[in-house]
Enzyme design. Structure first.
Site, PDB file in Angstrom:
ATOM      1  N   HIS A  15      21.438  -2.776  53.097  1.00 59.20           N
ATOM      2  CA  HIS A  15      20.320  -2.633  54.257  1.00 59.20           C
ATOM      3  C   HIS A  15      20.198  -1.143  54.388  1.00 59.20           C
ATOM      4  O   HIS A  15      20.949  -0.567  55.516  1.00 59.20           O
ATOM      5  CB  HIS A  15      21.021  -3.309  55.613  1.00 59.20           C
ATOM      6  CG  HIS A  15      20.006  -3.399  56.733  1.00 59.20           C
ATOM      7  ND1 HIS A  15      19.973  -4.101  57.733  1.00 59.20           N
ATOM      8  CD2 HIS A  15      19.037  -2.460  57.043  1.00 59.20           C
ATOM      9  CE1 HIS A  15      19.074  -4.021  58.581  1.00 59.20           C
ATOM     10  NE2 HIS A  15      18.453  -2.919  58.261  1.00 59.20           N
ATOM     11  N   HIS A  17      16.948   1.569  54.568  1.00 64.03           N
ATOM     12  CA  HIS A  17      15.387   1.799  54.345  1.00 64.03           C
ATOM     13  C   HIS A  17      15.298   3.257  53.991  1.00 64.03           C
ATOM     14  O   HIS A  17      15.746   4.325  54.426  1.00 64.03           O
ATOM     15  CB  HIS A  17      14.864   2.011  55.711  1.00 64.03           C
ATOM     16  CG  HIS A  17      15.060   0.550  56.563  1.00 64.03           C
ATOM     17  ND1 HIS A  17      14.121  -0.263  56.650  1.00 64.03           N
ATOM     18  CD2 HIS A  17      16.004   0.075  57.472  1.00 64.03           C
ATOM     19  CE1 HIS A  17      14.543  -1.251  57.332  1.00 64.03           C
ATOM     20  NE2 HIS A  17      15.725  -1.057  57.924  1.00 64.03           N
ATOM     21  N   HIS A 195      14.570  -8.709  59.004  1.00 65.36           N
ATOM     22  CA  HIS A 195      15.412  -8.425  60.116  1.00 65.36           C
ATOM     23  C   HIS A 195      15.145  -9.547  61.043  1.00 65.36           C
ATOM     24  O   HIS A 195      13.990  -9.871  61.484  1.00 65.36           O
ATOM     25  CB  HIS A 195      14.754  -7.302  60.641  1.00 65.36           C
ATOM     26  CG  HIS A 195      15.066  -5.882  59.813  1.00 65.36           C
ATOM     27  ND1 HIS A 195      14.876  -5.817  58.621  1.00 65.36           N
ATOM     28  CD2 HIS A 195      15.613  -4.613  60.621  1.00 65.36           C
ATOM     29  CE1 HIS A 195      15.189  -4.597  58.159  1.00 65.36           C
ATOM     30  NE2 HIS A 195      15.867  -3.976  59.289  1.00 65.36           N
ATOM     31  N   GLU A 198      18.171  -8.314  65.833  1.00 73.03           N
ATOM     32  CA  GLU A 198      18.673  -7.099  66.154  1.00 73.03           C
ATOM     33  C   GLU A 198      18.198  -6.876  67.555  1.00 73.03           C
ATOM     34  O   GLU A 198      19.162  -6.634  68.394  1.00 73.03           O
ATOM     35  CB  GLU A 198      17.796  -6.091  65.268  1.00 73.03           C
ATOM     36  CG  GLU A 198      18.009  -4.497  65.626  1.00 73.03           C
ATOM     37  CD  GLU A 198      17.166  -3.607  64.550  1.00 73.03           C
ATOM     38  OE1 GLU A 198      16.281  -3.903  64.314  1.00 73.03           O
ATOM     39  OE2 GLU A 198      17.691  -2.390  64.487  1.00 73.03           O
ATOM     40  N   ASP A 276      21.508   1.341  57.379  1.00 71.01           N
ATOM     41  CA  ASP A 276      20.267   1.156  57.991  1.00 71.01           C
ATOM     42  C   ASP A 276      19.243   2.464  57.791  1.00 71.01           C
ATOM     43  O   ASP A 276      18.509   2.650  56.717  1.00 71.01           O
ATOM     44  CB  ASP A 276      20.322   0.803  59.408  1.00 71.01           C
ATOM     45  CG  ASP A 276      18.976  -0.050  59.964  1.00 71.01           C
ATOM     46  OD1 ASP A 276      18.380  -0.167  59.360  1.00 71.01           O
ATOM     47  OD2 ASP A 276      19.137  -0.125  61.124  1.00 71.01           O
TER      48      ASP A 276
HETATM   49  N1  ADE Z   1      12.725  -0.014  60.033  1.00 70.86           N
HETATM   50  C1  ADE Z   1      13.516   1.068  59.812  1.00 70.86           C
HETATM   51  N2  ADE Z   1      14.600   0.684  60.314  1.00 70.86           N
HETATM   52  C2  ADE Z   1      14.621  -0.381  60.949  1.00 70.86           C
HETATM   53  C3  ADE Z   1      15.359  -1.029  62.039  1.00 70.86           C
HETATM   54  N3  ADE Z   1      16.776  -0.905  62.267  1.00 70.86           N
HETATM   55  N4  ADE Z   1      14.835  -2.405  62.345  1.00 70.86           N
HETATM   56  C4  ADE Z   1      13.647  -2.631  62.270  1.00 70.86           C
HETATM   57  N5  ADE Z   1      12.657  -2.085  61.598  1.00 70.86           N
HETATM   58  C5  ADE Z   1      13.174  -0.839  60.961  1.00 70.86           C
HETATM   59 ZN    ZN Z   2      16.820  -2.264  59.187  1.00 71.11          ZN
END
Ligand code: ADE
Ligand code: ZN
Length: 335
Positions: A15, A17, A195, A198, A276
């Site tokens: 996970h 990005h 996702h 969260e 993340d």
């Molecule tokens: N895009 C990048 N990081 C994210 C996250 N933690 N939650 C949702 N979208 C994202």
């Molecule tokens: Zn994320």
């Protein structure tokens, strides 16, 4: 001793990005080169802006920063720097999310970012055997139609993409909104993740499982509010890609002491650790493990379980998972 073990163990990150690994130095350098104006004069000013109240306040900055990426070489640099971090942190396999719509909406063609990413991935593979899969993530604040068009535009690159994901503003954009595009992605032979949970309620996690039929869940920390969901996750061995530092920075939990990752692990959920958006949240993968250890005094067995979960949750072929699981045991035995 655990601190050192964290560093030397082979690990995966599932996970991450890639746009969230953009360090302020590279952001400023690329913005200047590309003539993109940012509301900051210095790298320090960028860093000072990294104070978030919730997911949206972070996303606003994340999309602003991503606008500094323009050329094939910009995307190559971004991916290359993250893969070098993988080498430094013994992340032997990573599954990296990218947000095509963040770039296509600014008029950047698919081939520009894909060629940059793939060039860096191929180089890291040939230089030190780095394993890296790509996950194409849809922005959930946009329409399903836009996601379907993005999937169609990705057609020439599907052999280089392992899975699709779903990210961006969660509340008000439930997984069910993307039922058709996830079904189409599965028909195209792609794995799936989303996702969920969260900031969104446990119901969003149920939707990701039952409507999108995802292979794993990103975050999923709010599942602990629903005991039947916790049972389902344990029974079906659904991997939850938990991101401890992210959850603190985005105020999902007040502080690390309040984080429920270890409770979820004890209840049988297949949780594993990730960074993340490491540039924005104050640490890469090892820093996430180290902070967990500082807070929860992890035993060797806890660490071993978290790291093994990271391999079990990956999209690697079984033979490679087995190889890495035995490497983990060997490193622990020798330690
Ligand atoms: N895009 C990048 N990081 C994210 C996250 N933690 N939650 C949702 N979208 C994202
Ligand atoms: Zn994320």
């Amino acid at each position: 001793m655990i601190n050192n073990l964290i560093k030397v163990l082979p690990k995966t990150e599932l996970h991450l990005h890639i746009e969230g690994s953009l360090e302020p130095e590279l952001m400023m350098e690329l913005a200047t080169k590309n003539g993109i104006s940012l509301p900051y004069e210095t790298v320090d000013e960028v860093r000072q802006a990294y104070q978030f109240d919730n997911l949206q306040s972070f996303l606003d900055l994340y999309y602003l920063g991503a606008a500094s990426l323009v050329t094939e070489d910009d995307f190559y640099q971004l991916m290359w720097r993250y893969l070098v971090r993988c080498k430094e942190q013994n992340i032997v396999h990573c599954e990296v999310m990218f947000d095509p719509q963040t770039h296509t909406q600014r008029g950047i063609e698919f081939e520009v970012f894909m060629e940059g990413f793939v060039r860096a991935i191929d180089q890291a593979k040939s230089e030190w055997g780095q394993s890296c899969y790509l996950i194409m993530s849809f922005l959930r604040h946009l329409s399903e139609q836009h996601a379907l068009e993005t999937l169609a535009a990705a057609q020439p690159y599907l052999s280089q993409i392992t899975a699709v994901g779903l990210d961006s503003s969660e509340l008000g954009n439930p997984p069910e909104k993307f039922a058709r595009v996830f079904a189409a992605a599965k028909r195209a032979g792609l794995k799936t993740t989303a996702h969920a949970g969260e900031e969104g309620p446990p119901d969003y996690i149920w939707q990701a499982l039952d409507i999108l039929e995802v292979d794993r869940i990103d975050h999923g920390v709010r599942s602990i509010e629903d005991s039947i969901l916790m049972q389902r996750l344990a029974e079906d061995k659904i991997t939850l890609t938990v991101c401890p530092l992210s959850n603190i920075k985005l105020c999902v939990f007040d502080d690390m002491q309040q984080h429920t990752i270890m409770d979820m692990l004890r209840q049988g959920a297949r949780v594993m650790v990730n960074s993340d958006d490491p540039s924005y949240f104050g640490g890469y993968l090892n820093e996430n493990y180290l902070q967990l250890h500082e807070t929860f005094d992890l035993s060797v067995d806890d660490l071993s379980l978290l790291v093994k979960n990271s391999f079990h949750g990956s999209f690697l072929p079984d033979s490679e998972i087995q190889h890495w699981l035995s490497q983990v045991d060997q490193v622990i035995d020798n330690h």
